[in-house]
Design a protein around this motif. Structure first.
Motif, mmCIF file in Angstrom:
data_model
loop_
_atom_site.group_PDB
_atom_site.id
_atom_site.type_symbol
_atom_site.label_atom_id
_atom_site.label_comp_id
_atom_site.label_asym_id
_atom_site.label_seq_id
_atom_site.Cartn_x
_atom_site.Cartn_y
_atom_site.Cartn_z
ATOM 1 N N SER A 59 2.339 -5.523 -2.201
ATOM 2 C CA SER A 59 1.578 -4.325 -2.239
ATOM 3 C C SER A 59 0.604 -3.950 -3.428
ATOM 4 C CB SER A 59 2.461 -3.246 -1.887
ATOM 5 O OG SER A 59 3.192 -3.014 -0.800
ATOM 6 N N CYS A 60 -0.613 -3.700 -2.963
ATOM 7 C CA CYS A 60 -1.742 -3.241 -4.004
ATOM 8 C C CYS A 60 -2.424 -1.941 -3.811
ATOM 9 C CB CYS A 60 -2.615 -4.400 -3.868
ATOM 10 S SG CYS A 60 -2.171 -6.159 -4.201
ATOM 11 N N LYS A 61 -2.843 -1.508 -4.861
ATOM 12 C CA LYS A 61 -3.496 -0.225 -4.976
ATOM 13 C C LYS A 61 -4.910 -0.110 -4.980
ATOM 14 C CE LYS A 61 -3.553 4.042 -7.836
ATOM 15 N NZ LYS A 61 -2.921 4.842 -8.945
ATOM 16 N N ASP A 62 -5.741 0.512 -4.296
ATOM 17 C CA ASP A 62 -7.083 0.616 -4.184
ATOM 18 C C ASP A 62 -7.572 1.547 -5.669
ATOM 19 O OD1 ASP A 62 -9.851 0.942 -4.185
ATOM 20 O OD2 ASP A 62 -9.833 2.332 -2.397
ATOM 21 N N TYR A 63 -8.120 0.800 -6.632
ATOM 22 C CA TYR A 63 -8.320 1.396 -7.850
ATOM 23 C C TYR A 63 -9.620 1.939 -7.942
ATOM 24 C CZ TYR A 63 -3.992 -0.481 -9.869
ATOM 25 O OH TYR A 63 -2.592 -0.682 -10.021
ATOM 26 N N GLY A 66 -7.300 5.399 -4.315
ATOM 27 C CA GLY A 66 -6.045 5.185 -4.803
ATOM 28 C C GLY A 66 -4.848 5.009 -3.790
ATOM 29 N N GLU A 67 -4.980 4.675 -2.744
ATOM 30 C CA GLU A 67 -4.014 4.172 -1.743
ATOM 31 C C GLU A 67 -3.440 2.834 -1.760
ATOM 32 O OE1 GLU A 67 -6.903 6.540 1.715
ATOM 33 O OE2 GLU A 67 -6.127 4.922 2.006
ATOM 34 N N GLU A 68 -2.543 2.690 -1.213
ATOM 35 C CA GLU A 68 -1.560 1.656 -1.574
ATOM 36 C C GLU A 68 -1.908 0.602 -0.238
ATOM 37 O OE1 GLU A 68 0.597 0.018 -3.520
ATOM 38 O OE2 GLU A 68 0.514 1.693 -4.886
ATOM 39 N N GLU A 106 0.380 -7.404 -8.644
ATOM 40 C CA GLU A 106 -0.226 -6.268 -7.777
ATOM 41 C C GLU A 106 -1.597 -5.746 -8.801
ATOM 42 O OE1 GLU A 106 3.196 -4.175 -10.216
ATOM 43 O OE2 GLU A 106 2.910 -5.983 -9.225
#
Length: 281
Positions: free
Chosen positions: A9-13, A17-19, A190
């Motif tokens: 799982s990764c985050k939209d930076y 900010g969603e996973e 991630e």
């Protein structure tokens, strides 16, 4: 259909900010981002999305633009090993700089860029870009390039079919994508910036690229590393981690990735050169 296996799982930076989750493809050695947002253009709506601007507002952006300028002539040099002139189509042309360089090297230039902002920047440089393949369907190209674009394409199989139909029989297709088998991807996990969810819908290994293009009658004839990508991706990854001494750490990890890739061939990003294979072979 077989259930897809979870990977990470990764985050939209950049924007939300969603996973988002990455799953193994059931057909190729590639990863797929899930879920794919319906309003995908929203996730590109950031002044910090550098490939749609020529921004040089901070050190990272200045570094990106400097390396990009250096690599333009390098990329054309690689292409000229196959073709020294003719019609060149750049897919996902961004702000048009690669096409400007290609024109200097005697190519007739064409470009496709779906982002309106990027097309506007290119137009100020006298580079006219089309919104889609539809405007080019009656043409054939000696060279088609996709520099870090394929990972953004929602319908991979439709895109590759279009590329096959647009390419001359003796033409060359050039595709650059990140490599999730690289050392920097494994180290940052991630936080690895080249996952860039959800803008990157697919994530490729070397085997995965060869598999999917082979299915659509392309033969892989050469691979080349993009050695600067490991440094830039490592710097962004350190920023994601909010690390101290990020520039020093990024330089070390970028160097280490290239060092390990000298024996493994698993560079942070690679350029793949394809030729058309006769259908049915």
């Amino acid at each position: 259909m077989a259930k897809q296996k979870y990977f990470i799982s990764c985050k939209d930076y950049l924007v939300s900010g969603e996973e988002f989750d990455l799953f193994w493809s059931t057909e190729y050695e590639i990863l797929e981002t899930k879920p794919v947002p319906r309003n995908l253009p929203f996730y590109y709506s950031s002044d910090n999305y550098i490939s749609h601007t020529d921004s040089k507002s901070d050190f990272t952006e200045k570094l990106y633009q400097r390396v990009k300028t250096f690599m333009l002539s390098k990329k054309l040099g690689w292409i000229k090993n196959y073709k020294t002139s003719g019609k060149l189509l750049d897919v996902g042309a961004g702000t048009g700089d690669f096409l400007i360089e290609a024109k200097k090297h005697a190519f007739d230039i064409y470009g496709v860029e779906p982002n309106e902002t990027a097309r506007g920047v290119a137009l100020h440089k006298d580079v006219v870009l089309e919104k889609s393949f539809e405007e080019l369907k009656d043409l054939k190209f000696d060279v088609i390039s996709m520099w870090h674009v394929l990972e953004h394409v929602a319908d991979q199989e439709k895109e590759i079919t279009s590329l096959y139909n647009l390419l001359e029989e003796d033409g060359v297709l050039v595709v650059a994508v990140p490599n999730f088998r690289s050392y920097d991807a494994d180290y940052y996990k991630e936080y690895w910036a080249a996952y860039d969810v959800p803008r990157h819908l697919y994530h490729f290994s070397q085997n995965g690229i060869a598999e999917i293009f082979s299915k659509f009658n392309f033969e892989l004839v050469e691979k080349r590393p993009l050695i600067f990508d490991s440094y830039y991706v490592s710097l962004l990854s350190e920023k994601h981690k909010a690390a101290s001494w990020k520039y020093l750490k990024a330089f070390y990890r970028g160097w280490m990735s290239n060092f390990k890739a000298r024996s493994s061939s698993e560079y942070s990003s690679l350029v793949y050169f394809f030729k058309k294979r006769e259908k049915g072979l």
